[in-house]
Design a protein around this motif. Structure first.
Motif, mmCIF file in Angstrom:
data_model
loop_
_atom_site.group_PDB
_atom_site.id
_atom_site.type_symbol
_atom_site.label_atom_id
_atom_site.label_comp_id
_atom_site.label_asym_id
_atom_site.label_seq_id
_atom_site.Cartn_x
_atom_site.Cartn_y
_atom_site.Cartn_z
ATOM 1 N N UNK A 145 0.806 -1.198 -0.010
ATOM 2 C CA UNK A 145 0.139 0.069 0.012
ATOM 3 C C UNK A 145 0.970 1.260 -0.097
ATOM 4 N N UNK A 146 1.858 1.261 0.757
ATOM 5 C CA UNK A 146 2.743 2.311 0.906
ATOM 6 C C UNK A 146 3.643 2.508 -0.448
ATOM 7 N N UNK A 147 3.942 1.507 -0.960
ATOM 8 C CA UNK A 147 4.835 1.614 -2.298
ATOM 9 C C UNK A 147 3.976 2.106 -3.230
ATOM 10 N N UNK A 148 2.451 2.065 -3.470
ATOM 11 C CA UNK A 148 1.826 2.532 -4.329
ATOM 12 C C UNK A 148 1.446 4.204 -4.077
ATOM 13 N N UNK A 149 1.904 4.566 -3.036
ATOM 14 C CA UNK A 149 1.659 5.959 -2.817
ATOM 15 C C UNK A 149 2.766 6.864 -3.545
ATOM 16 N N UNK A 150 2.098 7.816 -4.297
ATOM 17 C CA UNK A 150 3.276 8.359 -5.269
ATOM 18 C C UNK A 150 4.055 9.522 -4.491
ATOM 19 N N UNK A 151 5.050 9.976 -4.615
ATOM 20 C CA UNK A 151 5.954 11.191 -4.121
ATOM 21 C C UNK A 151 5.017 12.292 -4.025
ATOM 22 N N UNK A 152 4.367 12.635 -5.076
ATOM 23 C CA UNK A 152 3.485 13.962 -4.815
ATOM 24 C C UNK A 152 2.356 13.941 -3.720
ATOM 25 N N UNK A 153 1.956 12.579 -3.651
ATOM 26 C CA UNK A 153 0.879 12.015 -2.413
ATOM 27 C C UNK A 153 1.762 12.458 -1.216
ATOM 28 N N UNK A 154 2.691 11.669 -1.165
ATOM 29 C CA UNK A 154 3.649 11.985 0.073
ATOM 30 C C UNK A 154 3.931 13.185 0.603
ATOM 31 N N UNK A 175 -0.973 10.147 9.083
ATOM 32 C CA UNK A 175 -0.444 9.559 10.333
ATOM 33 C C UNK A 175 0.119 8.268 10.245
ATOM 34 N N UNK A 176 -0.634 7.339 9.316
ATOM 35 C CA UNK A 176 -0.104 6.163 8.719
ATOM 36 C C UNK A 176 1.107 6.114 7.999
ATOM 37 N N UNK A 177 1.090 7.211 7.357
ATOM 38 C CA UNK A 177 2.475 7.384 6.264
ATOM 39 C C UNK A 177 3.681 7.787 7.208
ATOM 40 N N UNK A 178 3.188 8.712 8.270
ATOM 41 C CA UNK A 178 4.380 9.200 8.884
ATOM 42 C C UNK A 178 4.906 8.034 10.062
ATOM 43 N N UNK A 179 3.893 7.153 10.387
ATOM 44 C CA UNK A 179 4.403 6.113 11.300
ATOM 45 C C UNK A 179 5.188 5.224 10.498
ATOM 46 N N UNK A 180 4.968 4.908 9.106
ATOM 47 C CA UNK A 180 5.486 3.787 8.121
ATOM 48 C C UNK A 180 6.792 4.551 7.807
ATOM 49 N N UNK A 181 7.164 5.774 7.776
ATOM 50 C CA UNK A 181 8.304 6.255 7.168
ATOM 51 C C UNK A 181 9.130 6.453 8.378
#
Length: 166
Positions: A5-14, A61-67
């Motif tokens: 899931x996190x790999x499919x998030x683009x850099x612009x979305x990040x 929050x999910x992305x921040x925790x993952x990163x």
């Protein structure tokens, strides 16, 4: 898998999600990235759908925790977007420029009770705000008095003019 899931998030979305973590709204994110707020909203919607979260804050929050867990991105210490760094502040050198009778339009506008173009808030101090709170009713009373006096003089003028014609 969660990683997929996190790999499919683009850099612009990040980028947009990281700015959501700093408590910025779509307009502020758009201004920061140089894109439209509609584009920000679309990027966030797609990221929310990709991550399967319920809101932009949850996705951020999910992305921040993952990163943080993966060590791919080290976030900056949170700084409120209301705090303007001194080098970018409109108030730097305002008093010197105004004392010399010159100054930029932003420096002169710093004393007005309105926000400057592109700014989030006006930059008045507490004492300047209190001065404007007192000054506005006084100026309004003077303006109404001048209007009344002008109408009174105009009425006398028309009566005089009418008496001359008759």
């Amino acid at each position: 898998m969660v990683i997929d899931r996190f790999d499919r998030v683009t850099e612009a979305q990040r980028e947009c999600l990281r700015l959501v973590l700093t408590r910025r709204n779509s307009k502020e994110i758009a201004q920061e990235l140089g894109i439209s707020s509609h584009t920000v909203d679309k990027r966030l919607e797609r990221a929310i759908a990709t991550l399967g979260s319920t809101s932009r804050f949850d996705a951020a929050r999910m992305l921040g925790d993952y990163e943080r867990a993966s060590g791919t991105y080290e976030p900056f210490v949170y700084q409120s977007p209301d705090i303007v760094p001194p080098a970018q502040s409109d108030m730097v050198g305002v008093s010197e420029e105004l004392a010399q009778g010159g100054g930029s339009q932003a420096a002169r506008a710093a004393w007005l009770p309105i926000r400057s173009r592109g700014g989030r808030y006006n930059t008045l101090s507490l004492w300047q705000r209190l001065a404007w709170i007192g000054l506005i009713p006084v100026a309004l009373a003077v303006a109404v008095g001048m209007l009344g006096f002008g109408l009174s003089v105009a009425g006398k003028f028309f009566r005089l003019f009418a008496s001359v014609l008759s």
